[in-house]
Design an enzyme around this catalytic site. Sequence first.
Site, PDB file in Angstrom:
ATOM      1  N   GLY A   1       0.834  -1.207   0.000  1.00 62.40           N
ATOM      2  CA  GLY A   1       0.000   0.000   0.000  1.00 62.40           C
ATOM      3  C   GLY A   1       0.860   1.245   0.000  1.00 62.40           C
TER       4      GLY A   1
ATOM      5  N   ARG B   1       1.108  -4.962  -5.908  1.00 63.45           N
ATOM      6  CA  ARG B   1       1.194  -6.204  -5.140  1.00 63.45           C
ATOM      7  C   ARG B   1       1.554  -7.273  -6.161  1.00 63.45           C
ATOM      8  NH1 ARG B   1      -0.767  -4.386  -0.045  1.00 63.45           N
ATOM      9  NH2 ARG B   1      -2.405  -2.857  -0.282  1.00 63.45           N
TER      10      ARG B   1
ATOM     11  N   ASP C   1       4.450  -4.626   6.231  1.00 64.68           N
ATOM     12  CA  ASP C   1       4.959  -5.918   6.713  1.00 64.68           C
ATOM     13  C   ASP C   1       5.068  -6.964   5.596  1.00 64.68           C
ATOM     14  OD1 ASP C   1       2.185  -6.083   6.587  1.00 64.68           O
ATOM     15  OD2 ASP C   1       2.071  -7.545   8.200  1.00 64.68           O
TER      16      ASP C   1
ATOM     17  N   THR D   1       4.025   2.671   5.773  1.00 62.69           N
ATOM     18  CA  THR D   1       2.632   2.222   5.880  1.00 62.69           C
ATOM     19  C   THR D   1       1.876   3.162   6.807  1.00 62.69           C
ATOM     20  OG1 THR D   1       1.161   0.515   6.747  1.00 62.69           O
ATOM     21  CG2 THR D   1       3.366   0.507   7.636  1.00 62.69           C
TER      22      THR D   1
ATOM     23  N   ASP E   1      -0.504   2.276   8.599  1.00 63.13           N
ATOM     24  CA  ASP E   1      -1.089   1.486   9.693  1.00 63.13           C
ATOM     25  C   ASP E   1      -0.280   1.504  10.997  1.00 63.13           C
ATOM     26  OD1 ASP E   1      -2.920   0.786   7.753  1.00 63.13           O
ATOM     27  OD2 ASP E   1      -1.933  -1.117   7.281  1.00 63.13           O
TER      28      ASP E   1
ATOM     29  N   ASP F   1       1.890  -0.555  11.936  1.00 62.13           N
ATOM     30  CA  ASP F   1       1.827  -1.899  12.518  1.00 62.13           C
ATOM     31  C   ASP F   1       3.149  -2.663  12.426  1.00 62.13           C
ATOM     32  OD1 ASP F   1       1.768  -2.175   9.785  1.00 62.13           O
ATOM     33  OD2 ASP F   1       0.117  -3.606   9.726  1.00 62.13           O
TER      34      ASP F   1
ATOM     35  N   ARG G   1     -27.636  11.333  16.973  1.00 67.72           N
ATOM     36  CA  ARG G   1     -27.237  10.104  16.292  1.00 67.72           C
ATOM     37  C   ARG G   1     -25.954   9.506  16.856  1.00 67.72           C
ATOM     38  NH1 ARG G   1     -28.306  12.407  10.266  1.00 67.72           N
ATOM     39  NH2 ARG G   1     -30.480  11.778  10.121  1.00 67.72           N
TER      40      ARG G   1
ATOM     41  N   ARG H   1      -5.615  -2.227   9.105  1.00 66.71           N
ATOM     42  CA  ARG H   1      -5.241  -3.630   8.848  1.00 66.71           C
ATOM     43  C   ARG H   1      -5.010  -4.415  10.119  1.00 66.71           C
ATOM     44  NH1 ARG H   1      -1.767  -6.423   4.804  1.00 66.71           N
ATOM     45  NH2 ARG H   1      -2.142  -5.398   2.841  1.00 66.71           N
TER      46      ARG H   1
ATOM     47  N   GLU I   1     -10.842  -0.888  10.944  1.00 64.88           N
ATOM     48  CA  GLU I   1     -11.284  -1.890   9.962  1.00 64.88           C
ATOM     49  C   GLU I   1     -10.665  -3.218  10.365  1.00 64.88           C
ATOM     50  OE1 GLU I   1      -9.508  -1.460   6.053  1.00 64.88           O
ATOM     51  OE2 GLU I   1      -7.493  -1.486   6.884  1.00 64.88           O
TER      52      GLU I   1
ATOM     53  N   ARG J   1      -5.168   7.452   2.643  1.00 66.74           N
ATOM     54  CA  ARG J   1      -3.836   7.206   2.086  1.00 66.74           C
ATOM     55  C   ARG J   1      -3.282   8.416   1.337  1.00 66.74           C
ATOM     56  NH1 ARG J   1      -2.085   1.950   2.088  1.00 66.74           N
ATOM     57  NH2 ARG J   1      -3.693   0.352   2.055  1.00 66.74           N
TER      58      ARG J   1
HETATM   59  P1  ATP Z   1       0.494  -2.368   3.599  1.00 65.91           P
HETATM   60  O1  ATP Z   1       0.743  -2.772   5.020  1.00 65.91           O
HETATM   61  O2  ATP Z   1       0.515  -0.895   3.449  1.00 65.91           O
HETATM   62  O3  ATP Z   1      -0.681  -3.013   2.967  1.00 65.91           O
HETATM   63  P2  ATP Z   1       2.384  -4.350   2.671  1.00 65.91           P
HETATM   64  O4  ATP Z   1       3.791  -4.197   2.325  1.00 65.91           O
HETATM   65  O5  ATP Z   1       2.073  -5.125   3.917  1.00 65.91           O
HETATM   66  O6  ATP Z   1       1.745  -2.887   2.727  1.00 65.91           O
HETATM   67  P3  ATP Z   1       1.426  -6.534   1.010  1.00 65.91           P
HETATM   68  O7  ATP Z   1       0.468  -6.536  -0.105  1.00 65.91           O
HETATM   69  O8  ATP Z   1       1.144  -7.410   2.178  1.00 65.91           O
HETATM   70  O9  ATP Z   1       1.590  -5.000   1.443  1.00 65.91           O
HETATM   71  O10 ATP Z   1       2.857  -6.944   0.431  1.00 65.91           O
HETATM   72  C1  ATP Z   1       3.410  -6.301  -0.701  1.00 65.91           C
HETATM   73  C2  ATP Z   1       4.118  -7.279  -1.579  1.00 65.91           C
HETATM   74  O11 ATP Z   1       5.200  -7.910  -0.856  1.00 65.91           O
HETATM   75  C3  ATP Z   1       3.271  -8.449  -2.082  1.00 65.91           C
HETATM   76  O12 ATP Z   1       2.502  -8.105  -3.201  1.00 65.91           O
HETATM   77  C4  ATP Z   1       4.333  -9.476  -2.425  1.00 65.91           C
HETATM   78  O13 ATP Z   1       4.908  -9.203  -3.687  1.00 65.91           O
HETATM   79  C5  ATP Z   1       5.397  -9.220  -1.346  1.00 65.91           C
HETATM   80  N1  ATP Z   1       5.206 -10.219  -0.283  1.00 65.91           N
HETATM   81  C6  ATP Z   1       4.301 -10.210   0.723  1.00 65.91           C
HETATM   82  N2  ATP Z   1       4.381 -11.318   1.480  1.00 65.91           N
HETATM   83  C7  ATP Z   1       5.344 -12.091   0.922  1.00 65.91           C
HETATM   84  C8  ATP Z   1       5.899 -13.393   1.199  1.00 65.91           C
HETATM   85  N3  ATP Z   1       5.481 -14.118   2.247  1.00 65.91           N
HETATM   86  N4  ATP Z   1       6.874 -13.843   0.389  1.00 65.91           N
HETATM   87  C9  ATP Z   1       7.328 -13.122  -0.643  1.00 65.91           C
HETATM   88  N5  ATP Z   1       6.833 -11.899  -0.977  1.00 65.91           N
HETATM   89  C10 ATP Z   1       5.874 -11.389  -0.216  1.00 65.91           C
END
Ligand code: ATP
Length: 326
Positions: free
Chosen positions: A14, A75, A106, A129, A131, A133, A166, A175, A226, A259
Amino acid sequence: MLEIKCIGILTSGGDAPGMNAAIRAVTRTAIYNGFTVKAIMRGYKGLITGEIVPYVTQNVSNIIQQGGTILKTARSKEFTTAEGRQVAYETMQREGIDALVVIGGDGSLTGAKIFASEFNIPIVGLPGTIDNDLNGTDTTIGYDTALNTIMDAVDKIKDTASSHDRLFFIEVMGRNAGFLAINGAIATGAEAAIIPEIATEVDQLSELIESGFRKSKNSSIVLVAESEITGGAMGLAERVKKEYPQYDVRVTILGHIQRGGSPTASDRILASRMGEAAIDALLDGQRNVMIGVQNDELVYIPFNKAIKKGKPINRDLLNTVKILST
Ligand code: ATP
């Protein structure tokens, strides 16, 4: 040890306000220290498809104030497979990229951890992020801006809410983490925050209603994180309709507005400091760490620790919300 000449940078998952400030800081600090920089477009996807652009200092001019990410983000399902990561590694070799700076949440850092261990690549992560988190850091890039966006939106809802009798449930992102909800509630003077961290322990909705929280109020605002665990604002509103039909309930889901927008000063400064620190970390021989901030000091957090689920939340803040809304 591998000598690093060229550093690749990508944003993944994200998007978050402040990512551009981080991209600028990483690029400029790398160039300042004699590295070349390659921008990888669309996160891990671009590493697989080879969508890569050499970056010079002008590429990151005039972006510090912009929300989103100029590198785009995506993603990538393919990157979660060993075959996909093999192709990504081959792209790095072909492009002469020796190390990576990954800006994301993460999931992105989980991908970075696996990729680094499979191919022995130095990778430094930045917590990008809204979040908040990720473990080991007091705050993440984008969190403060999102909190301010929530505050502005809730202030506006309060104007209209106070004209009626209300109960408003306002759903914020997070998340499965309640940081935006709990601090958003404090910043807006909401009656309560319903957060996933305690949702399995207490029935926050019945506790709220039974506390007689609306004694002298015309309208009440409750921020809901959420999450499937809380049921989200819609789930809670359904419950109110069934269990407490005397209340006139309304739902607002803030959604992607959270965002967007120009990053706050705090996020720009955090992203700039962390971006510089990412290059310092590589110069220090650090690898597979995320840059974190603790009590205003920048620290290195091993990926394993950073991505551990369940970042602790300060539960005293729930009490603060309660006391200040009586
Ligand atoms: P946000 O917390 O803002 O949503 P994020 O980094 O957690 O961001 P994700 O969609 O969970 O967003 O992960 C981003 C990308 O990281 C995924 O589309 C994938 O390409 C890669 N990724 C996530 N988990 C794995 C995993 N276990 N192994 C390999 N690649 C991963």
